[in-house]
Design a protein around this motif. Structure first.
Motif, PDB file in Angstrom:
ATOM      1  N   GLU A   7      78.337  82.153  38.659  1.00 39.31           N
ATOM      2  CA  GLU A   7      79.620  82.260  37.633  1.00 39.31           C
ATOM      3  C   GLU A   7      80.513  83.207  38.475  1.00 39.31           C
ATOM      4  OE1 GLU A   7      80.185  84.405  33.629  1.00 39.31           O
ATOM      5  OE2 GLU A   7      78.729  83.073  33.675  1.00 39.31           O
ATOM      6  N   HIS A   8      81.816  82.818  38.247  1.00 41.71           N
ATOM      7  CA  HIS A   8      82.969  83.338  39.126  1.00 41.71           C
ATOM      8  C   HIS A   8      83.342  84.499  38.059  1.00 41.71           C
ATOM      9  CE1 HIS A   8      86.942  84.378  40.971  1.00 41.71           C
ATOM     10  NE2 HIS A   8      86.573  83.919  42.016  1.00 41.71           N
ATOM     11  N   PRO A   9      83.820  85.795  38.638  1.00 41.98           N
ATOM     12  CA  PRO A   9      84.446  86.897  37.814  1.00 41.98           C
ATOM     13  C   PRO A   9      85.738  86.477  37.075  1.00 41.98           C
ATOM     14  CG  PRO A   9      84.413  87.570  39.820  1.00 41.98           C
ATOM     15  CD  PRO A   9      83.608  86.108  40.007  1.00 41.98           C
ATOM     16  N   VAL A  10      86.549  85.540  37.562  1.00 43.05           N
ATOM     17  CA  VAL A  10      87.908  85.671  36.984  1.00 43.05           C
ATOM     18  C   VAL A  10      87.846  84.058  36.443  1.00 43.05           C
ATOM     19  CG1 VAL A  10      90.155  85.410  37.392  1.00 43.05           C
ATOM     20  CG2 VAL A  10      88.858  87.110  38.538  1.00 43.05           C
ATOM     21  N   PHE A  11      87.434  83.279  37.109  1.00 45.84           N
ATOM     22  CA  PHE A  11      87.678  81.617  36.809  1.00 45.84           C
ATOM     23  C   PHE A  11      86.423  81.015  36.142  1.00 45.84           C
ATOM     24  CE2 PHE A  11      90.253  82.638  40.441  1.00 45.84           C
ATOM     25  CZ  PHE A  11      91.501  82.289  40.031  1.00 45.84           C
ATOM     26  N   GLY A  12      86.637  80.105  35.145  1.00 46.01           N
ATOM     27  CA  GLY A  12      85.676  79.236  34.757  1.00 46.01           C
ATOM     28  C   GLY A  12      85.790  77.938  34.971  1.00 46.01           C
ATOM     29  N   ARG A  13      84.867  76.865  34.476  1.00 43.60           N
ATOM     30  CA  ARG A  13      85.241  75.702  35.072  1.00 43.60           C
ATOM     31  C   ARG A  13      85.037  74.685  33.640  1.00 43.60           C
ATOM     32  NH1 ARG A  13      83.362  72.813  40.415  1.00 43.60           N
ATOM     33  NH2 ARG A  13      84.407  70.834  39.927  1.00 43.60           N
ATOM     34  N   LYS A  14      85.852  73.651  33.646  1.00 45.93           N
ATOM     35  CA  LYS A  14      85.710  72.806  32.482  1.00 45.93           C
ATOM     36  C   LYS A  14      86.118  71.529  33.249  1.00 45.93           C
ATOM     37  CE  LYS A  14      87.379  73.407  28.102  1.00 45.93           C
ATOM     38  NZ  LYS A  14      88.307  73.695  27.086  1.00 45.93           N
ATOM     39  N   GLY A  15      84.992  70.581  33.460  1.00 42.25           N
ATOM     40  CA  GLY A  15      84.885  69.484  34.490  1.00 42.25           C
ATOM     41  C   GLY A  15      85.853  69.787  35.648  1.00 42.25           C
ATOM     42  N   ASP A  16      86.767  68.905  36.046  1.00 45.10           N
ATOM     43  CA  ASP A  16      87.547  69.221  37.219  1.00 45.10           C
ATOM     44  C   ASP A  16      88.507  70.429  37.138  1.00 45.10           C
ATOM     45  OD1 ASP A  16      86.012  67.133  38.321  1.00 45.10           O
ATOM     46  OD2 ASP A  16      87.397  65.338  38.017  1.00 45.10           O
ATOM     47  N   ASN A  17      88.890  70.817  35.925  1.00 44.21           N
ATOM     48  CA  ASN A  17      89.776  71.726  35.906  1.00 44.21           C
ATOM     49  C   ASN A  17      89.069  73.291  36.077  1.00 44.21           C
ATOM     50  OD1 ASN A  17      91.627  69.894  35.173  1.00 44.21           O
ATOM     51  ND2 ASN A  17      90.863  69.905  33.105  1.00 44.21           N
ATOM     52  N   LEU A  18      89.861  74.383  36.374  1.00 43.34           N
ATOM     53  CA  LEU A  18      89.198  75.453  36.333  1.00 43.34           C
ATOM     54  C   LEU A  18      90.011  76.385  35.076  1.00 43.34           C
ATOM     55  CD1 LEU A  18      89.568  76.722  40.257  1.00 43.34           C
ATOM     56  CD2 LEU A  18      87.581  76.069  38.832  1.00 43.34           C
ATOM     57  N   THR A  19      89.484  77.566  34.630  1.00 43.78           N
ATOM     58  CA  THR A  19      90.129  78.099  33.613  1.00 43.78           C
ATOM     59  C   THR A  19      90.092  79.486  33.764  1.00 43.78           C
ATOM     60  OG1 THR A  19      87.878  78.553  32.337  1.00 43.78           O
ATOM     61  CG2 THR A  19      88.944  76.443  31.862  1.00 43.78           C
ATOM     62  N   VAL A  20      91.209  80.037  33.253  1.00 39.39           N
ATOM     63  CA  VAL A  20      91.558  81.616  33.445  1.00 39.39           C
ATOM     64  C   VAL A  20      92.199  82.061  32.145  1.00 39.39           C
ATOM     65  CG1 VAL A  20      93.564  81.194  34.913  1.00 39.39           C
ATOM     66  CG2 VAL A  20      92.080  83.182  34.940  1.00 39.39           C
ATOM     67  N   THR A  21      91.790  83.503  31.917  1.00 36.71           N
ATOM     68  CA  THR A  21      92.447  84.034  30.669  1.00 36.71           C
ATOM     69  C   THR A  21      93.310  85.179  31.309  1.00 36.71           C
ATOM     70  OG1 THR A  21      90.793  83.526  29.465  1.00 36.71           O
ATOM     71  CG2 THR A  21      92.550  85.447  28.718  1.00 36.71           C
ATOM     72  N   VAL A  22      94.720  85.094  31.126  1.00 37.51           N
ATOM     73  CA  VAL A  22      95.532  86.016  31.609  1.00 37.51           C
ATOM     74  C   VAL A  22      96.049  87.005  30.439  1.00 37.51           C
ATOM     75  CG1 VAL A  22      97.721  86.138  32.977  1.00 37.51           C
ATOM     76  CG2 VAL A  22      95.963  84.371  33.375  1.00 37.51           C
ATOM     77  N   PRO A  23      96.048  88.235  30.708  1.00 44.03           N
ATOM     78  CA  PRO A  23      96.565  89.142  29.771  1.00 44.03           C
ATOM     79  C   PRO A  23      98.115  89.271  30.025  1.00 44.03           C
ATOM     80  CG  PRO A  23      95.413  90.248  31.591  1.00 44.03           C
ATOM     81  CD  PRO A  23      95.189  89.008  31.691  1.00 44.03           C
ATOM     82  N   VAL A  24      98.885  89.166  28.723  1.00 46.36           N
ATOM     83  CA  VAL A  24     100.152  89.454  28.942  1.00 46.36           C
ATOM     84  C   VAL A  24     100.547  90.465  27.599  1.00 46.36           C
ATOM     85  CG1 VAL A  24     100.661  86.847  29.453  1.00 46.36           C
ATOM     86  CG2 VAL A  24     100.500  87.490  26.951  1.00 46.36           C
ATOM     87  N   THR A  25     101.829  90.975  27.776  1.00 43.88           N
ATOM     88  CA  THR A  25     102.203  92.194  26.930  1.00 43.88           C
ATOM     89  C   THR A  25     102.950  91.361  25.761  1.00 43.88           C
ATOM     90  OG1 THR A  25     104.523  92.240  27.983  1.00 43.88           O
ATOM     91  CG2 THR A  25     102.997  93.767  28.721  1.00 43.88           C
ATOM     92  N   TYR A  26     102.851  92.186  24.519  1.00 45.51           N
ATOM     93  CA  TYR A  26     103.739  91.456  23.485  1.00 45.51           C
ATOM     94  C   TYR A  26     104.963  91.155  23.756  1.00 45.51           C
ATOM     95  CZ  TYR A  26     105.343  90.802  18.913  1.00 45.51           C
ATOM     96  OH  TYR A  26     105.967  90.264  17.615  1.00 45.51           O
TER      97      TYR A  26
END
Length: 119
Positions: A7-26
């Motif tokens: 498992e990668h500490p930043v990226f996940g995987r969904k089929g051929d796609n990578l996933t990432v959650t990015v924090p943003v400010t309000y």
């Protein structure tokens, strides 16, 4: 042959796609703006957040995902997570209090309660 992928500490995987959650400010979510997003093994990409971007919205960076068997790339699916500060300075607190007063008549849960009553 069985291959195990750590498992990668930043990226996940969904089929051929990578996933990432990015924090943003309000303010970035409410007013819109540009956010830099890391990619796996390449330079960051900049995504434009439209004004009014809700928490949990997923956007797509085409061609920035995992490499497919044919050599093409999947996409990077970027999920926005609005970051809520734990501590506020006096000026930030005053600004939020002013915002609360300016939006006092708005109830984001009104439709939820209407739907729960079966209306």
């Amino acid at each position: 042959m069985v291959v195990h992928v750590k498992e990668h500490p930043v990226f996940g995987r969904k089929g051929d796609n990578l996933t990432v959650t990015v924090p943003v400010t309000y303010p970035e979510a409410a007013l819109g703006g540009e956010v830099r997003v890391p990619t796996l093994g390449g330079p960051p990409v900049t995504l434009k957040l439209p004004a009014g971007t809700p928490n949990g919205r997923t956007m797509r960076a085409r061609g920035k995902g995992a490499v497919r068997k044919d050599g093409t790339r999947g996409d990077l699916l970027v999920t926005v997570e609005v970051s809520v500060p734990k501590d506020l300075t006096g000026k930030a607190r005053d600004a939020l209090e002013a915002y609360r007063e300016a939006t006092a008549g708005e109830d984001p849960r009104a439709e939820l309660f209407q739907a729960a009553k079966g209306a």
